[in-house]
Design a protein around this motif. Sequence first.
Motif, PDB file in Angstrom:
ATOM      1  N   LEU A  59       4.506  11.494   2.847  1.00  0.00           N
ATOM      2  CA  LEU A  59       3.817  12.108   1.699  1.00  0.00           C
ATOM      3  C   LEU A  59       4.839  12.629   0.715  1.00  0.00           C
ATOM      4  O   LEU A  59       4.629  12.632  -0.496  1.00  0.00           O
ATOM      5  N   GLY A  60       5.943  13.122   1.268  1.00  0.00           N
ATOM      6  CA  GLY A  60       6.988  13.674   0.404  1.00  0.00           C
ATOM      7  C   GLY A  60       8.075  14.296   1.238  1.00  0.00           C
ATOM      8  O   GLY A  60       7.969  14.365   2.465  1.00  0.00           O
ATOM      9  N   GLY A  61       9.109  14.719   0.561  1.00  0.00           N
ATOM     10  CA  GLY A  61      10.203  15.322   1.311  1.00  0.00           C
ATOM     11  C   GLY A  61      11.178  15.969   0.369  1.00  0.00           C
ATOM     12  O   GLY A  61      11.000  15.948  -0.858  1.00  0.00           O
ATOM     13  N   LYS A 106       0.846  -1.201   0.000  1.00  0.00           N
ATOM     14  CA  LYS A 106       0.000   0.000   0.000  1.00  0.00           C
ATOM     15  C   LYS A 106       0.882   1.252   0.000  1.00  0.00           C
ATOM     16  O   LYS A 106       1.749   1.396   0.857  1.00  0.00           O
ATOM     17  N   GLY A 107       0.681   2.124  -0.964  1.00  0.00           N
ATOM     18  CA  GLY A 107       1.469   3.359  -1.030  1.00  0.00           C
ATOM     19  C   GLY A 107       2.859   3.168  -1.612  1.00  0.00           C
ATOM     20  O   GLY A 107       3.674   4.080  -1.582  1.00  0.00           O
ATOM     21  N   ARG A 108       3.141   1.953  -2.104  1.00  0.00           N
ATOM     22  CA  ARG A 108       4.458   1.744  -2.736  1.00  0.00           C
ATOM     23  C   ARG A 108       4.297   0.945  -4.021  1.00  0.00           C
ATOM     24  O   ARG A 108       3.804  -0.180  -3.997  1.00  0.00           O
ATOM     25  N   PHE A 128      11.705  19.779  -3.376  1.00  0.00           N
ATOM     26  CA  PHE A 128      10.954  18.702  -2.706  1.00  0.00           C
ATOM     27  C   PHE A 128      10.226  17.863  -3.742  1.00  0.00           C
ATOM     28  O   PHE A 128      10.084  18.293  -4.898  1.00  0.00           O
ATOM     29  N   ALA A 129       9.776  16.684  -3.326  1.00  0.00           N
ATOM     30  CA  ALA A 129       8.912  15.850  -4.179  1.00  0.00           C
ATOM     31  C   ALA A 129       7.838  15.196  -3.323  1.00  0.00           C
ATOM     32  O   ALA A 129       8.125  14.715  -2.221  1.00  0.00           O
ATOM     33  N   PHE A 130       6.608  15.213  -3.828  1.00  0.00           N
ATOM     34  CA  PHE A 130       5.512  14.492  -3.186  1.00  0.00           C
ATOM     35  C   PHE A 130       5.112  13.305  -4.052  1.00  0.00           C
ATOM     36  O   PHE A 130       5.157  13.398  -5.286  1.00  0.00           O
TER      37      PHE A 130
END
Length: 415
Positions: free
Chosen positions: A278-280, A116-118, A301-303
């Motif tokens: 969420l991002g960084g 999930k989320g990857r 940054f990237a989300f």
Amino acid sequence: MQSIRGTKDILPQEIHGWHIVEDRIRYITSLYGYRELRNPIMEYTEVFKRAVGEDTDIVGKEMYTFPDRGGDSITLRPEATAAVVRSAIQHNLTAQQQIARVYYSGPFFRYERPQKGRQRQFHQFGCELLGASSPEADIEILTLAHDFLESLGIKSRELHINTLATPEIRQLFKQELISYFTAHLSDLSEESQSRLQSNPLRILDSKHPGDKALSANAPRMQDMLDTESKDHFSKVLSHLNSLSIPYTVNPLLVRGLDYYSHTVFEFTSTALGAQDALGGGGRYDHLFEHFGGKHTPSIGFAFGIERLLLAMSAQESISEAPKPEIYVIGFESEESRRAVISCAHALRTLSGKQVIVDVQNRSLKAQMKEADKLGVKQVVIIGPEEALHDTCIVKDLSTGMQHTKSMTELHNMFS
Ligand code: AMP
């Protein structure tokens, strides 16, 4: 036939959320004066090797790399910053004002274990402010990211921030970490043992319980900061305070890539589960030189867009997709169906509204049923009788009221 593991079809019924995010990307970046940069999705492998670092997970284990037919080693981009810098140097993007404000959004590829989320193909939106070293540049990037998340209504989030100081200090810090962890070698996870010499910073953000316990007492970068790094970081924090943007200083936040210095940060969300980022992003003051360019201190940054959507749907902040507004119904005669086609065509042009017509030769009843199911506001009925007299019946589905109109009256209603 199935889609490749870790890749997903984004279906018509899901696309509305994507469009909301994409609209917000365009809107918020325009408020800050960022313009879109669209890089190719593949680059020479060297671009990522050189920028991201050979000892990182991304380059070491996760890249989709293959020789092309000419024998060059090509990689599907696993992240954007390396390619942005490559292209900024190639096209001299910072030549005019010495700085450039750019954003990007699109697919990225990493060979990771899907969960999930990857995914193996995922999407990122990111911004890069190239050519400025001031804490004010950091604040511009941080507030842009903050405003973007606000505009999406993502409430369940935290901003973690840290400083990785200068490359010289980081080198000293790495040595301290190596000595400290070497003294506790047998308590380290296998993965961290293998990283000890090459990338000891990454041990600090290991999820392994034994590593976590050791990291809690490990030497702190904060205790080794030089005046410049201290000043830079405290100015960034003081700007965040003035803007009332909440944050947590997290000394264990190191980010995965080699190129960061000074400010690094990550936005997490409790709505996401195990993959909670969420991002960084962070500051990369020396990456341009690494590519043979001139000194161009930068921050970005990237989300992850899939994760933004997960967080938005967990708190039900994705609005409903717009419904069609008008359904034009014809039936039985050739004249009726012909009139429907030209009427729908005129209404779309005149009103700019979504107009649906039947394309399966169905009955009046079946079309009324569909209009109702679609949640249409108004139906325009042009039966065989109406077609003969150049009229139509306009019915409001919410009130049930209906009126006969001439075609001219109908056009006036919607123009
Ligand atoms: P990174 O630069 O690796 O921290 O990536 C930035 C953001 O992209 C992460 O915080 C995630 O939201 C997203 N992301 C990174 N890798 C993946 C992946 N494999 N699948 C989905 N999203 C990802």
